[in-house]
Design an enzyme around this catalytic site. Structure first.
Site, mmCIF file in Angstrom:
data_model
loop_
_atom_site.group_PDB
_atom_site.id
_atom_site.type_symbol
_atom_site.label_atom_id
_atom_site.label_comp_id
_atom_site.label_asym_id
_atom_site.label_seq_id
_atom_site.Cartn_x
_atom_site.Cartn_y
_atom_site.Cartn_z
ATOM 1 N N GLY A 119 3.368 6.056 8.200
ATOM 2 C CA GLY A 119 4.768 6.293 7.852
ATOM 3 C C GLY A 119 5.662 5.183 8.349
ATOM 4 N N ASN A 120 5.226 4.453 9.396
ATOM 5 C CA ASN A 120 5.943 3.252 9.842
ATOM 6 C C ASN A 120 5.733 2.090 8.880
ATOM 7 O OD1 ASN A 120 5.707 4.177 13.153
ATOM 8 N ND2 ASN A 120 7.531 3.110 12.438
ATOM 9 N N SER A 121 4.700 2.169 8.052
ATOM 10 C CA SER A 121 4.345 1.058 7.170
ATOM 11 C C SER A 121 5.535 0.626 6.321
ATOM 12 C CB SER A 121 3.191 1.456 6.248
ATOM 13 O OG SER A 121 2.029 1.704 6.976
ATOM 14 N N HIS B 288 0.816 -1.218 0.000
ATOM 15 C CA HIS B 288 0.000 0.000 0.000
ATOM 16 C C HIS B 288 0.850 1.268 0.000
ATOM 17 C CE1 HIS B 288 0.405 -0.074 4.533
ATOM 18 N NE2 HIS B 288 0.430 1.231 4.335
ATOM 19 N N ASP C 67 0.092 -7.501 1.476
ATOM 20 C CA ASP C 67 0.552 -6.121 1.682
ATOM 21 C C ASP C 67 2.080 -6.027 1.688
ATOM 22 O OD1 ASP C 67 0.204 -3.407 1.900
ATOM 23 O OD2 ASP C 67 0.081 -3.407 4.088
ATOM 24 N N LEU D 83 -10.875 -20.222 -9.099
ATOM 25 C CA LEU D 83 -11.971 -21.014 -9.650
ATOM 26 C C LEU D 83 -12.906 -20.174 -10.501
ATOM 27 C CD1 LEU D 83 -12.930 -23.216 -6.553
ATOM 28 C CD2 LEU D 83 -11.242 -23.667 -8.350
ATOM 29 N N GLY D 84 -12.835 -18.846 -10.353
ATOM 30 C CA GLY D 84 -13.693 -17.976 -11.151
ATOM 31 C C GLY D 84 -15.117 -17.914 -10.662
#
Length: 334
Positions: free
Chosen positions: A184-186, A79, A109, A238-239
């Site tokens: 901001g730590n992400s 992200h 993520d 599998l759709g």
């Protein structure tokens, strides 16, 4: 008058204070030592050019990341760099690099970047989350709210958590910590007392205090391997679209099911594996490849890369019948 004997083993107030100071110093030495060794490999990530599907400009952003190979490979959050056309990485030494996005996986993520430098870059050693224990020291380094190389420390609060990713899938084996994290730590590292990366900081719960999450480094290792090999993480599909369902007890008894949890098919994509197998809207899926399907998350877990193009069976309830269909999953295109 009674004689009083003094016992040297009983701490005096001054002795207690000295003992507390010694304990604090020991804790501080561990944290400071980890920070001194690790900070040079933690980077700030800036995104100044981001677009949506239609090409419309979106606000920039930033986060954290860390180098784990001397030739410039960096782990961060998906992200942080999603839809970015230009990414810049800045080290604690003030070096700035343009970064290339090798690949990202929104479902965990995680994202993998590469920078080029004239000489080997400092790196963080990767540990493992398998031997972690609740209460163990955890140290987070990142750039919260733009404050470069900020350090917080706490403990591992819980293990084996699950976290819902933006794509709807569960991120499994998530580490919960009370080491304070902020926007901001992400993408920054979560470290153990030996300075080894045990997780990639990924999320906080808004309004809660001391509830922060990191994707396990063991999950990150698997994702990095896939991104290096394919530029994406391969999964089976599998759709079909479905929703979780609780079955009436009479269904469970009549069909001799192991659980009352299943999924109801709400949509079948044309030309998909489900369509080719004969799955219909309204079918209730109770098992896939011999394992009970007790919800959408259980089916997702079964649809890993090893399930792509491998024939399997899907067990469905349709009106008053239960039967198996042969199905060959496709590769997930998302």
């Amino acid at each position: 008058m009674l004689d009083t004997e003094f016992n040297d083993d009983i701490p005096t107030p001054d002795g207690a204070a000295a003992s507390d100071a010694f304990a604090l110093d020991a804790y501080s030495r561990i944290v400071s030592g980890v920070v001194d060794a690790s900070a040079p490999a933690v980077v700030a990530i800036g995104v100044s050019d981001r677009v949506d599907d239609s090409g419309r400009a979106l606000p920039g952003g930033g986060g954290s990341g860390f180098l784990f190979t001397p030739d410039g490979l960096i782990l961060t959050n998906s992200h942080v760099v999603h839809r970015a056309r230009r990414v810049e990485v800045t080290t604690t030494a003030g070096q700035a690099f343009a970064a290339d996005l090798i690949g990202e996986d929104p479902h965990t993520d995680l994202a993998l970047l590469r920078v080029s430098a004239p000489k080997a870059l400092p790196v963080l050693p990767l540990g493992s989350a398998r031997g972690l224990r609740v209460g163990q020291l955890a140290i987070a380094i990142g750039n919260p709210l733009g404050f470069a190389c900020t350090v917080t420390a706490g403990v591992v609060s819980a293990l084996g958590r699950s976290l819902r990713a933006t794509g709807g899938r569960l991120i499994e084996d998530v580490i919960q910590t009370d080491a304070a994290l902020n926007p901001g730590n992400s993408g920054g590292p979560l470290l153990d007392a030996n300075g080894r990366v045990i997780g990639v900081n990924t999320a906080i719960i808004a309004g809660a205090q001391g509830i922060c999450f990191a994707t396990s480094i063991d999950t990150a290792n698997q994702v990095v391997t896939e991104l290096m090999r394919h530029g994406r993480v391969r999964r089976a599909s599998l759709g079909l679209g479905a929703q979780n369902l609780r079955l009436p007890r009479r269904y469970v008894r009549w069909f001799e099911l192991a659980s009352d949890a299943a999924i109801r098919v709400m949509e079948v994509a044309g030309g998909s594996a489900a369509a080719r197998a004969g799955v219909e809207v309204g079918d209730i899926v109770v098992a896939f490849d011999g394992a009970a399907v007790e919800g959408i998350d259980a089916l997702h877990r079964a649809l890993g890369a090893d399930a792509i193009a491998r024939p399997a069976t899907i067990r469905v309830l349709r009106r008053d019948r239960q039967f198996d269909l042969r199905i060959t999953p496709d590769e997930f295109a998302g």
